[in-house]
Design a protein around this motif. Structure first.
Motif, PDB file in Angstrom:
ATOM      1  N   GLY A 119       8.866  11.254 -21.639  1.00  0.00           N
ATOM      2  CA  GLY A 119       9.318  10.750 -20.346  1.00  0.00           C
ATOM      3  C   GLY A 119       8.207  10.721 -19.313  1.00  0.00           C
ATOM      4  N   VAL A 120       7.365  11.748 -19.320  1.00  0.00           N
ATOM      5  CA  VAL A 120       6.258  11.790 -18.365  1.00  0.00           C
ATOM      6  C   VAL A 120       5.265  10.664 -18.629  1.00  0.00           C
ATOM      7  CG1 VAL A 120       4.256  13.147 -17.678  1.00  0.00           C
ATOM      8  CG2 VAL A 120       6.484  14.239 -17.858  1.00  0.00           C
ATOM      9  N   PHE A 121       4.924  10.463 -19.901  1.00  0.00           N
ATOM     10  CA  PHE A 121       3.961   9.411 -20.218  1.00  0.00           C
ATOM     11  C   PHE A 121       4.543   8.020 -19.958  1.00  0.00           C
ATOM     12  CE2 PHE A 121       1.939  12.695 -23.039  1.00  0.00           C
ATOM     13  CZ  PHE A 121       0.798  12.812 -22.262  1.00  0.00           C
ATOM     14  N   MET A 122       5.849   7.844 -20.148  1.00  0.00           N
ATOM     15  CA  MET A 122       6.467   6.571 -19.792  1.00  0.00           C
ATOM     16  C   MET A 122       6.371   6.319 -18.284  1.00  0.00           C
ATOM     17  SD  MET A 122       9.853   6.418 -22.206  1.00  0.00           S
ATOM     18  CE  MET A 122      10.406   4.918 -21.400  1.00  0.00           C
ATOM     19  N   ALA A 123       6.606   7.374 -17.500  1.00  0.00           N
ATOM     20  CA  ALA A 123       6.472   7.235 -16.047  1.00  0.00           C
ATOM     21  C   ALA A 123       5.044   6.905 -15.659  1.00  0.00           C
ATOM     22  CB  ALA A 123       6.928   8.530 -15.361  1.00  0.00           C
ATOM     23  N   LEU A 124       4.073   7.552 -16.315  1.00  0.00           N
ATOM     24  CA  LEU A 124       2.665   7.245 -16.039  1.00  0.00           C
ATOM     25  C   LEU A 124       2.335   5.799 -16.403  1.00  0.00           C
ATOM     26  CD1 LEU A 124       0.935  10.515 -17.285  1.00  0.00           C
ATOM     27  CD2 LEU A 124       1.274   9.794 -14.929  1.00  0.00           C
ATOM     28  N   PHE A 125       2.843   5.332 -17.530  1.00  0.00           N
ATOM     29  CA  PHE A 125       2.583   3.951 -17.935  1.00  0.00           C
ATOM     30  C   PHE A 125       3.192   2.969 -16.947  1.00  0.00           C
ATOM     31  CE2 PHE A 125       4.009   0.160 -20.240  1.00  0.00           C
ATOM     32  CZ  PHE A 125       2.785  -0.312 -20.691  1.00  0.00           C
ATOM     33  N   PHE A 133       1.542  16.871 -13.254  1.00  0.00           N
ATOM     34  CA  PHE A 133       1.754  18.308 -13.096  1.00  0.00           C
ATOM     35  C   PHE A 133       2.870  18.809 -14.008  1.00  0.00           C
ATOM     36  CE2 PHE A 133       4.090  21.744 -10.959  1.00  0.00           C
ATOM     37  CZ  PHE A 133       3.098  22.704 -10.915  1.00  0.00           C
ATOM     38  N   LEU A 134       3.947  18.029 -14.118  1.00  0.00           N
ATOM     39  CA  LEU A 134       5.032  18.422 -15.023  1.00  0.00           C
ATOM     40  C   LEU A 134       4.572  18.460 -16.467  1.00  0.00           C
ATOM     41  CD1 LEU A 134       8.082  16.498 -13.510  1.00  0.00           C
ATOM     42  CD2 LEU A 134       7.628  18.953 -13.420  1.00  0.00           C
ATOM     43  N   VAL A 136       0.830  -1.201   0.000  1.00  0.00           N
ATOM     44  CA  VAL A 136       0.000   0.000   0.000  1.00  0.00           C
ATOM     45  C   VAL A 136       0.869   1.258   0.000  1.00  0.00           C
ATOM     46  CG1 VAL A 136      -1.645   1.325   1.375  1.00  0.00           C
ATOM     47  CG2 VAL A 136      -1.972  -1.139   1.066  1.00  0.00           C
ATOM     48  N   VAL A 137       1.960   1.213   0.791  1.00  0.00           N
ATOM     49  CA  VAL A 137       2.877   2.369   0.809  1.00  0.00           C
ATOM     50  C   VAL A 137       3.491   2.598  -0.567  1.00  0.00           C
ATOM     51  CG1 VAL A 137       5.057   3.218   1.750  1.00  0.00           C
ATOM     52  CG2 VAL A 137       3.375   2.194   3.263  1.00  0.00           C
ATOM     53  N   LEU A 138       3.889   1.519  -1.236  1.00  0.00           N
ATOM     54  CA  LEU A 138       4.444   1.660  -2.587  1.00  0.00           C
ATOM     55  C   LEU A 138       3.417   2.215  -3.558  1.00  0.00           C
ATOM     56  CD1 LEU A 138       6.632  -1.545  -3.085  1.00  0.00           C
ATOM     57  CD2 LEU A 138       7.389   0.803  -2.790  1.00  0.00           C
ATOM     58  N   ILE A 139       2.172   1.784  -3.416  1.00  0.00           N
ATOM     59  CA  ILE A 139       1.123   2.300  -4.307  1.00  0.00           C
ATOM     60  C   ILE A 139       0.944   3.799  -4.087  1.00  0.00           C
ATOM     61  CG2 ILE A 139      -1.356   2.243  -4.736  1.00  0.00           C
ATOM     62  CD1 ILE A 139      -1.271  -0.752  -4.288  1.00  0.00           C
ATOM     63  N   PHE A 140       0.946   4.235  -2.832  1.00  0.00           N
ATOM     64  CA  PHE A 140       0.819   5.665  -2.563  1.00  0.00           C
ATOM     65  C   PHE A 140       2.011   6.439  -3.101  1.00  0.00           C
ATOM     66  CE2 PHE A 140      -2.404   4.550   0.682  1.00  0.00           C
ATOM     67  CZ  PHE A 140      -3.367   5.488   0.334  1.00  0.00           C
ATOM     68  N   ILE A 141       3.196   5.871  -3.006  1.00  0.00           N
ATOM     69  CA  ILE A 141       4.381   6.551  -3.561  1.00  0.00           C
ATOM     70  C   ILE A 141       4.260   6.691  -5.065  1.00  0.00           C
ATOM     71  CG2 ILE A 141       6.866   6.316  -3.947  1.00  0.00           C
ATOM     72  CD1 ILE A 141       7.071   5.056  -1.173  1.00  0.00           C
ATOM     73  N   TYR A 142       3.840   5.634  -5.733  1.00  0.00           N
ATOM     74  CA  TYR A 142       3.688   5.711  -7.185  1.00  0.00           C
ATOM     75  C   TYR A 142       2.552   6.642  -7.578  1.00  0.00           C
ATOM     76  CZ  TYR A 142       7.182   2.381  -8.744  1.00  0.00           C
ATOM     77  OH  TYR A 142       8.359   1.785  -9.051  1.00  0.00           O
ATOM     78  N   LEU A 143       1.497   6.709  -6.776  1.00  0.00           N
ATOM     79  CA  LEU A 143       0.433   7.673  -7.058  1.00  0.00           C
ATOM     80  C   LEU A 143       0.951   9.099  -6.913  1.00  0.00           C
ATOM     81  CD1 LEU A 143      -2.665   6.045  -5.316  1.00  0.00           C
ATOM     82  CD2 LEU A 143      -2.204   6.214  -7.761  1.00  0.00           C
ATOM     83  N   LEU A 144       1.785   9.326  -5.907  1.00  0.00           N
ATOM     84  CA  LEU A 144       2.384  10.657  -5.757  1.00  0.00           C
ATOM     85  C   LEU A 144       3.284  10.993  -6.938  1.00  0.00           C
ATOM     86  CD1 LEU A 144       2.880  13.156  -3.995  1.00  0.00           C
ATOM     87  CD2 LEU A 144       4.716  11.901  -2.850  1.00  0.00           C
ATOM     88  N   LEU A 145       4.101  10.041  -7.348  1.00  0.00           N
ATOM     89  CA  LEU A 145       4.946  10.270  -8.529  1.00  0.00           C
ATOM     90  C   LEU A 145       4.114  10.493  -9.773  1.00  0.00           C
ATOM     91  CD1 LEU A 145       7.760   7.624  -7.926  1.00  0.00           C
ATOM     92  CD2 LEU A 145       7.865  10.080  -7.526  1.00  0.00           C
TER      93      LEU A 145
END
Length: 377
Positions: A339-345, A110-111, A95-104
């Protein structure tokens, strides 16, 4: 006789044994029942061995009546708590990892938004690049003078910022300027007919060429005395124009009109500015003027006419060029967005795998719990 006595004694012994069995409450079927109980216990033991149980050691013996000792109960309880703690820790970590990835993911979104906004802002707001080019001479500008009722007394060219002393001021003198007189209708509403006197301006900036003009005007008929003038880029454009009236209307529409006052010498220093836009190019004059009072030494009877003096000169031999440059680079924006869309994927893929793993662990936990309940019953 002896045979009969033995027979009767044996029969009496058997009867006594039967009486003792009846006294103990046991039936003749006791051995059969015991055999059947033993067979059922062995079958239960075999069934318990077939089912895997990680909390019972291999060397432990099952009790015939299915009873569990206190040590076995403690081992089973500790094993369940250990498994629960490990599963809980894994779930919390996931769950902590999921929240971290949601924050990223939120930061990446935003970027992306900020990159797109900056790109469009730079696209619609280009920056100015200013350069200076040194020249030996300029194209002669056009000096448009609207004298009205004033009279041109003289117009002469001079060099090296030198103007000779005035001789007979207020009287007509020789002129060496090229002048065109143009009559046209003003470009704005309710404009009447205008008479313009267009003078060919100085060009030799290296020798500091200037033009000195002198006008005379009767000031008794007006409250304020001034002569208006206007500058445009090239005198040859008017000279070569087929429709000079139309050309003058266009010049007045695009250029500002200034004025110089009577009783003073107005020294106008010009500088040329070229502005290059996306699709258009414009040329304008920037002016610096200095005013000096004229000491009128004429007789009192001749001072009824106001004298006007104007000097036009180039300020320096530099042409200022202003270019509008779009700093928005589409390739940089595309690279950042990729790069942003790769991170989202990647974040979405990780969240999907994490959710699948949680569902799988939940099913495994429920299956193990159900198995333990079945073993206890």
């Amino acid at each position: 006789m002896l045979r009969k006595e033995r027979t009767s004694s044996y029969q009496q012994f058997i009867d006594e044994d039967e009486d003792e069995d009846e006294g103990n409450g046991q039936s003749p079927d006791f051995l059969d029942d015991a055999t059947d109980d033993l067979e059922h216990d062995e079958l239960d033991d075999l069934n318990n061995l077939d089912e895997p149980n990680e909390f019972i050691k291999p060397n432990e013996q099952h009790k015939p009546n299915g009873s569990v000792t206190q040590a076995e109960e403690d081992i089973r309880t500790s094993g369940l708590s250990m498994r629960f703690s490990k599963t809980c820790l894994k779930n919390v970590f996931t769950v902590v990892l999921i929240f971290i990835y949601l924050l990223l993911t939120a930061v990446a979104a935003f970027l992306a938004y900020q990159t797109i906004s900056d790109f469009f802002q730079k696209l619609h707001n280009p920056v100015m690049s200013v350069t200076y080019d040194e020249v030996d001479s300029f194209p002669p500008p056009g000096i448009v003078v609207f004298p009205g009722r004033a009279q041109l007394l003289s117009c002469r060219h001079h060099n090296h910022d030198y103007i000779p002393p005035l001789v007979d001021p207020g009287k007509p003198q020789e002129s060496d300027c090229e002048i065109l007189n143009v009559t046209y209708i003003g470009p704005f509403k309710n404009e009447t007919e205008k008479k313009a006197m267009v003078v060919r301006g100085p060009s030799d900036v290296k020798n500091k060429e200037l033009i000195f003009m002198q006008f005379s005007h009767n000031e008794t008929e007006e409250d304020f005395s001034a002569i208006s003038y206007m500058l445009f880029a090239n005198f040859s454009d008017l000279k070569n124009s087929a429709n000079k009236s139309k050309f003058m209307r266009q010049c007045e529409r695009n250029h500002s009109i200034r004025s110089f006052s009577g009783g003073f010498r107005t020294w106008v220093k010009m500088s040329l500015v070229k502005t290059s836009g996306r699709n258009t190019q414009a040329v304008e004059f920037r002016e610096e003027s200095a005013v000096v009072k004229f000491n009128d030494k004429r007789p009192q009877s001749e001072r009824t006419n106001q004298l006007f003096f104007a000097v036009f000169e180039w300020r320096d031999p530099f042409v200022q060029e202003i270019r509008l440059i779009v700093t928005a680079n589409a390739w940089n924006s595309v690279a950042i967005l990729c790069g942003v869309f790769m991170a989202l994927f990647k974040a979405a893929n990780f969240a999907k795998l994490a959710i699948q793993w949680i569902i799988k662990m939940r099913k495994r936990h429920l299956r193990n719990k159900l198995r333990e309940l079945n073993q206890m019953t």
